[in-house]
Scaffold this active site. Structure first.
Site, mmCIF file in Angstrom:
data_model
loop_
_atom_site.group_PDB
_atom_site.id
_atom_site.type_symbol
_atom_site.label_atom_id
_atom_site.label_comp_id
_atom_site.label_asym_id
_atom_site.label_seq_id
_atom_site.Cartn_x
_atom_site.Cartn_y
_atom_site.Cartn_z
ATOM 1 N N ARG A 64 43.263 0.503 6.786
ATOM 2 C CA ARG A 64 43.550 2.248 7.171
ATOM 3 C C ARG A 64 43.875 3.004 5.568
ATOM 4 O O ARG A 64 43.843 2.193 4.331
ATOM 5 C CB ARG A 64 44.397 2.641 8.678
ATOM 6 C CG ARG A 64 45.639 2.019 7.691
ATOM 7 C CD ARG A 64 46.693 3.043 8.133
ATOM 8 N NE ARG A 64 47.286 4.077 7.634
ATOM 9 C CZ ARG A 64 47.335 3.732 6.361
ATOM 10 N NH1 ARG A 64 48.232 3.032 5.649
ATOM 11 N NH2 ARG A 64 47.179 5.098 5.233
ATOM 12 N N GLY A 65 43.765 4.334 5.439
ATOM 13 C CA GLY A 65 43.915 4.960 3.734
ATOM 14 C C GLY A 65 42.403 5.008 3.294
ATOM 15 O O GLY A 65 41.497 3.799 3.027
ATOM 16 N N ALA A 66 42.200 6.564 3.010
ATOM 17 C CA ALA A 66 40.147 6.508 2.213
ATOM 18 C C ALA A 66 40.388 5.624 1.340
ATOM 19 O O ALA A 66 39.413 4.994 1.722
ATOM 20 C CB ALA A 66 40.532 8.153 1.592
ATOM 21 N N ARG A 111 34.877 5.465 10.963
ATOM 22 C CA ARG A 111 35.478 6.472 10.877
ATOM 23 C C ARG A 111 34.556 7.699 10.072
ATOM 24 O O ARG A 111 34.514 7.155 9.318
ATOM 25 C CB ARG A 111 36.805 6.300 10.285
ATOM 26 C CG ARG A 111 37.478 5.374 10.673
ATOM 27 C CD ARG A 111 39.178 4.922 10.410
ATOM 28 N NE ARG A 111 39.503 6.333 10.761
ATOM 29 C CZ ARG A 111 40.658 5.947 10.840
ATOM 30 N NH1 ARG A 111 41.757 5.509 9.460
ATOM 31 N NH2 ARG A 111 41.816 7.404 10.467
ATOM 32 N N ASP A 265 42.048 12.662 2.494
ATOM 33 C CA ASP A 265 40.372 11.888 3.453
ATOM 34 C C ASP A 265 39.175 12.427 2.830
ATOM 35 O O ASP A 265 38.384 11.615 2.638
ATOM 36 C CB ASP A 265 40.756 11.551 4.865
ATOM 37 C CG ASP A 265 41.875 10.830 5.069
ATOM 38 O OD1 ASP A 265 43.058 11.543 5.047
ATOM 39 O OD2 ASP A 265 41.475 9.979 5.021
ATOM 40 N N ASN A 275 43.712 15.723 5.593
ATOM 41 C CA ASN A 275 43.971 14.689 5.608
ATOM 42 C C ASN A 275 45.048 14.462 6.769
ATOM 43 O O ASN A 275 44.149 15.356 7.464
ATOM 44 C CB ASN A 275 45.457 14.738 4.071
ATOM 45 C CG ASN A 275 46.424 14.069 3.989
ATOM 46 O OD1 ASN A 275 45.674 12.571 3.760
ATOM 47 N ND2 ASN A 275 47.878 13.982 3.885
ATOM 48 N N LYS A 276 45.760 13.342 6.234
ATOM 49 C CA LYS A 276 46.137 13.326 8.571
ATOM 50 C C LYS A 276 46.792 14.207 8.603
ATOM 51 O O LYS A 276 47.935 14.984 8.349
ATOM 52 C CB LYS A 276 47.432 11.716 7.807
ATOM 53 C CG LYS A 276 48.393 11.717 8.722
ATOM 54 C CD LYS A 276 47.514 11.488 10.188
ATOM 55 C CE LYS A 276 46.528 9.875 9.661
ATOM 56 N NZ LYS A 276 45.903 10.265 11.066
HETATM 57 O O1 MRU Z 1 44.109 7.790 9.446
HETATM 58 P P1 MRU Z 1 44.861 7.151 8.218
HETATM 59 O O2 MRU Z 1 46.541 6.212 9.089
HETATM 60 O O3 MRU Z 1 43.928 6.159 7.713
HETATM 61 O O4 MRU Z 1 44.845 8.224 7.264
HETATM 62 C C1 MRU Z 1 45.393 7.886 6.193
HETATM 63 C C2 MRU Z 1 45.661 9.617 5.638
HETATM 64 O O5 MRU Z 1 45.749 10.532 6.672
HETATM 65 C C3 MRU Z 1 46.442 9.345 4.003
HETATM 66 O O6 MRU Z 1 47.032 9.785 3.913
HETATM 67 C C4 MRU Z 1 44.650 9.314 3.221
HETATM 68 O O7 MRU Z 1 43.876 8.461 3.345
HETATM 69 C C5 MRU Z 1 45.350 9.055 1.668
HETATM 70 S S1 MRU Z 1 45.430 7.785 1.164
HETATM 71 C C6 MRU Z 1 45.512 8.212 0.084
#
Ligand code: MRU
Length: 378
Positions: A64-66, A111, A265, A275-276
């Site tokens: 996970r994470g962009a 996603r 994201d 973002n989250k």
């Molecule tokens: O749902 P996730 O855990 O994939 O969400 C991740 C985030 O929101 C991060 O802050 C975002 O992807 C940036 S990671 C550099």
């Protein structure tokens, strides 16, 4: 392929120290990931071979994470083409191309919000594209296509490491020894190949001998801050404090927070940043307390096709993540309606700067983003 047919090989380790978030094992024809749904309790490595396994790993947030899902999707696309060609040795390059298009669309649909995913898969296809509409173009040999995909996946991985390190170096100019830095969700090394984005300045500060205090929002409902960011910062020896999301306003009122660093994201052309979920509230509180709010992201997270944050698709997730997932017992009445967006959009006006591998972008973001991307200002 049905879910019950997927048999992922797993391996257990003692700690995440020294284990890459994700790694291409070319000899085995697998991508190996740390299954992030099992952290912090157990460190389980998954060996993934098929596109179905890759899709499920992204959707379930095992990876996970962009930035990480972009790199991972590139590796998965390469492996899928390679295994498919092994199973269809007489296939023509047009057939491999068809398979690539199909697998790209499939992985892209796993996603919707993080643009790095479709950015990486598009880049993979571009690397081996012979314009199918051009009759004079000689199609690449299928084996050469697979070699090209392998090269591009490795390049995307290596560039992610370099970008995150550069983000850390640029971010260092925004902090000083003794700073308290608050972060939300996990934009750490578990969301990328190394360093992370929002945590890169923290890791670089540590390398430079600076003593920072890191504060991690727990990040309801999936607790990426508590489960992942606190884990990786502590493993790196950073002074780490965990707080519930709604405590950040009161923490800022004490003066403990000198700067906020978050990931992204997808960033629209005007700087609005998805973002989250919870990030936009944090930015509001930061504005109230005069705490600078910084977004850290590689330029692969910008999406110039989105004029503003209103154009960014926001993923809605399973209600059970809110009502029961991380509780020993269900904590909400059965049947309650649940609002569970995975992300929100922080308006550009609440962002002090966007830290990229190309430098620190300041408002007006329409101009600085266009300059960073080398495109005309809207
Ligand atoms: O749902 P996730 O855990 O994939 O969400 C991740 C985030 O929101 C991060 O802050 C975002 O992807 C940036 S990671 C550099």
């Amino acid at each position: 392929m049905a879910e019950h047919e997927i048999e992922t090989i797993v391996e257990r380790r003692e700690s995440i120290a020294g284990i890459p978030t994700l790694e291409l094992d070319d000899a085995a024809g697998e991508v190996v990931i740390i299954d992030q749904t099992r952290l912090p309790g157990e460190v389980v490595l998954e060996h993934l071979r098929t596109r179905e396994e890759a899709f499920r790993a992204i959707q379930r947030l095992e990876v996970r994470g962009a930035p990480a899902i972009g790199v991972f999707a590139a590796m998965a696309l390469y492996l899928d083409a390679r295994h498919w060609l092994e199973a269809h040795p007489t296939a023509a390059s047009e057939d491999v191309w068809e398979r690539l298009l199909e697998t790209r669309a499939y992985l892209d649909s796993s996603r919707p919000t993080a643009v790095n995913l479709s950015w990486a898969t598009r880049r993979m296809l571009t690397a081996v594209a012979t314009d199918p509409t051009c009759s004079a173009c000689t199609p690449l040999d299928p084996e050469l296509m697979v070699d090209g995909l392998a090269r591009e996946a490795r390049a995307i991985r290596d560039e992610d490491v370099a970008s995150c390190r550069a983000i850390g170096e640029h971010g260092l100019s925004l902090i000083a020894d003794g700073f308290g830095v608050l972060t939300h969700c996990n934009a750490g090394r578990l969301c990328a190949v190394e360093y992370g984005t929002a945590t890169a300045p923290i890791y670089l500060a540590k390398e430079h001998g600076m003593a920072l205090r890191a504060y991690c929002d727990e990040t309801r409902p999936l607790l990426q801050g508590a489960r992942l960011t606190a884990l990786e910062l502590m493993a790196a020896g950073v002074d780490t404090t965990l707080l519930c999301d709604h405590m950040s306003n009161s923490l800022m009122a004490t003066g403990a927070v000198d700067a906020i660093f978050v990931g992204a994201d997808r960033i629209a052309a005007n700087g609005d940043t998805a973002n989250k979920i919870g990030t936009s509230m944090l930015a509001l509180a930061a504005a109230e307390h005069g705490v600078p709010f910084y977004v850290c992201a590689p330029t692969s997270t910008f999406d110039a096709t989105c004029a503003t944050g209103a154009d960014i698709p926001i993923e809605m997730r399973d209600p059970a993540e809110v009502t029961e997932l991380h509780y020993a017992k269900r904590m909400a009445p059965a049947g309650v309606k649940v609002y569970n967006p995975a992300f929100d959009v922080t308006p550009a006006r609440n962002i002090a700067a966007i830290v990229t591998e190309k430098g620190v972008l300041r408002p007006p973001f329409e101009r600085s983003i266009a300059q960073a991307l080398g495109i005309p200002t809207r």
